[in-house]
Design a protein around this motif. Structure first.
Motif, mmCIF file in Angstrom:
data_model
loop_
_atom_site.group_PDB
_atom_site.id
_atom_site.type_symbol
_atom_site.label_atom_id
_atom_site.label_comp_id
_atom_site.label_asym_id
_atom_site.label_seq_id
_atom_site.Cartn_x
_atom_site.Cartn_y
_atom_site.Cartn_z
ATOM 1 N N ASN A 84 27.875 33.540 35.640
ATOM 2 C CA ASN A 84 28.490 34.728 36.240
ATOM 3 C C ASN A 84 28.602 34.631 37.753
ATOM 4 N N THR A 85 27.710 33.876 38.367
ATOM 5 C CA THR A 85 27.719 33.776 39.837
ATOM 6 C C THR A 85 28.943 33.024 40.343
ATOM 7 N N GLU A 142 22.694 36.496 35.716
ATOM 8 C CA GLU A 142 23.112 35.163 36.165
ATOM 9 C C GLU A 142 24.014 34.486 35.152
ATOM 10 N N SER A 182 28.621 39.997 33.619
ATOM 11 C CA SER A 182 28.302 40.963 34.659
ATOM 12 C C SER A 182 27.599 40.258 35.808
ATOM 13 N N LYS A 183 27.845 40.712 37.026
ATOM 14 C CA LYS A 183 27.165 40.158 38.204
ATOM 15 C C LYS A 183 25.683 40.512 38.209
ATOM 16 N N LYS A 184 25.285 41.464 37.364
ATOM 17 C CA LYS A 184 23.879 41.838 37.297
ATOM 18 C C LYS A 184 23.050 40.768 36.599
ATOM 19 N N ILE A 231 35.419 40.091 37.234
ATOM 20 C CA ILE A 231 34.305 40.859 36.670
ATOM 21 C C ILE A 231 34.466 42.358 36.902
ATOM 22 N N ASN A 232 35.044 42.743 38.033
ATOM 23 C CA ASN A 232 35.143 44.159 38.390
ATOM 24 C C ASN A 232 36.349 44.875 37.796
ATOM 25 N N TYR A 263 34.961 34.928 39.744
ATOM 26 C CA TYR A 263 35.483 35.747 40.843
ATOM 27 C C TYR A 263 35.186 37.232 40.619
ATOM 28 N N ASP A 264 34.881 37.930 41.721
ATOM 29 C CA ASP A 264 34.584 39.363 41.649
ATOM 30 C C ASP A 264 35.751 40.154 41.069
ATOM 31 N N LYS A 287 38.726 40.999 33.099
ATOM 32 C CA LYS A 287 37.545 40.504 32.390
ATOM 33 C C LYS A 287 37.880 40.225 30.926
#
Length: 230
Positions: A91-92, A14, A10-12, A99-100, A95-96, A105
């Motif tokens: 996670n940083t 690190e 998750s982007k939430k 994850i989204n 690619y978005d 994912k």
């Protein structure tokens, strides 16, 4: 045998971490469970909210998020007698669009787990603990809770292909050779962490690994075999 637990991709966060324990025999696994259960039975009452003398035997699950530091040290000292593995994902750098999207994912997690398992087997072959020319039975048990958010799309078939036959990536003109040459039997199942000491142990390894990795990714000395992604 490989047991794995997850701190979510998750982007939430690190970092996300998969971790587990490798057993090379049923006897080794059973020995681990016997001693792990003994430790849990000795400490579990300190996590109970029941009044003294009114115990309902419905013990709270001891997790990485609620365990006391002294108890974690004791359990990790025991776990570290066994072969531990971890997959650490930055996670940083993912690619978005991966994850989204739940399907993307799931496929990414499948891929990274396959890489972890394959590299672990390669290490065990190198250490002469697995003979690649003999038949291999691979038992993988995963925390069922992680399937609710991530899914597992083709992990078993993907492992069979990669370990036994090898994979060609035509987009990048890369060939990943097979590493096993006998028969391969893969058993994949999902376990309730509340009922599985093995998944509970994997949860503690994942949490401890993540804490160490956030401090210094080059100094994760508690893990026998680790893989960093991307």
């Amino acid at each position: 045998m490989i047991r794995e637990a997850i701190i979510k991709l998750s982007k939430k966060e690190e970092l996300s971490v998969y971790a587990g324990i490798v057993f090379l025999s049923k006897q080794e696994k059973d020995k681990f469970i016997t001693q792990y259960r003994k430790i849990i039975n000795e400490i579990k009452c300190s996590y109970c909210n029941e009044e003294k003398g009114k115990c309902t035997k419905k013990c709270k699950e001891i997790k990485n998020t609620n365990i006391k530091n002294s108890h974690k040290r004791r359990i990790m000292n025991y776990i570290n007698k066994y072969y531990t593995i971890a997959l650490i994902i930055d996670n940083t750098r993912v690619y978005d669009h991966i994850i989204n999207n739940k399907a993307s994912k799931g496929r990414y997690i499948d891929y990274t787990i396959r890489r972890l398992i394959k590299s672990t087997i390669e290490e065990l072959i190198k250490d002469k603990k697995i003979d690649p020319y003999k038949n291999v039975r691979l038992i993988i048990n995963i925390d069922e809770q992680s399937t609710k958010s991530n899914g597992y799309y083709n992990l078993k078939d993907g492992l069979t292909e990669e370990l036994l036959h090898g994979i060609i990536n035509y987009n990048y003109d890369i060939t990943h050779k097979n590493i096993l040459f006998g028969k391969l039997d893969i058993s994949l199942s999902y376990q309730d962490s509340g009922k599985s000491y093995l998944v509970q142990a994997a949860d503690l390894i994942a949490g401890t690994t993540r804490r160490k990795a956030l401090a210094d990714r080059d100094d994760i000395d508690i893990i026998d075999h680790k893989l960093l992604f991307p």
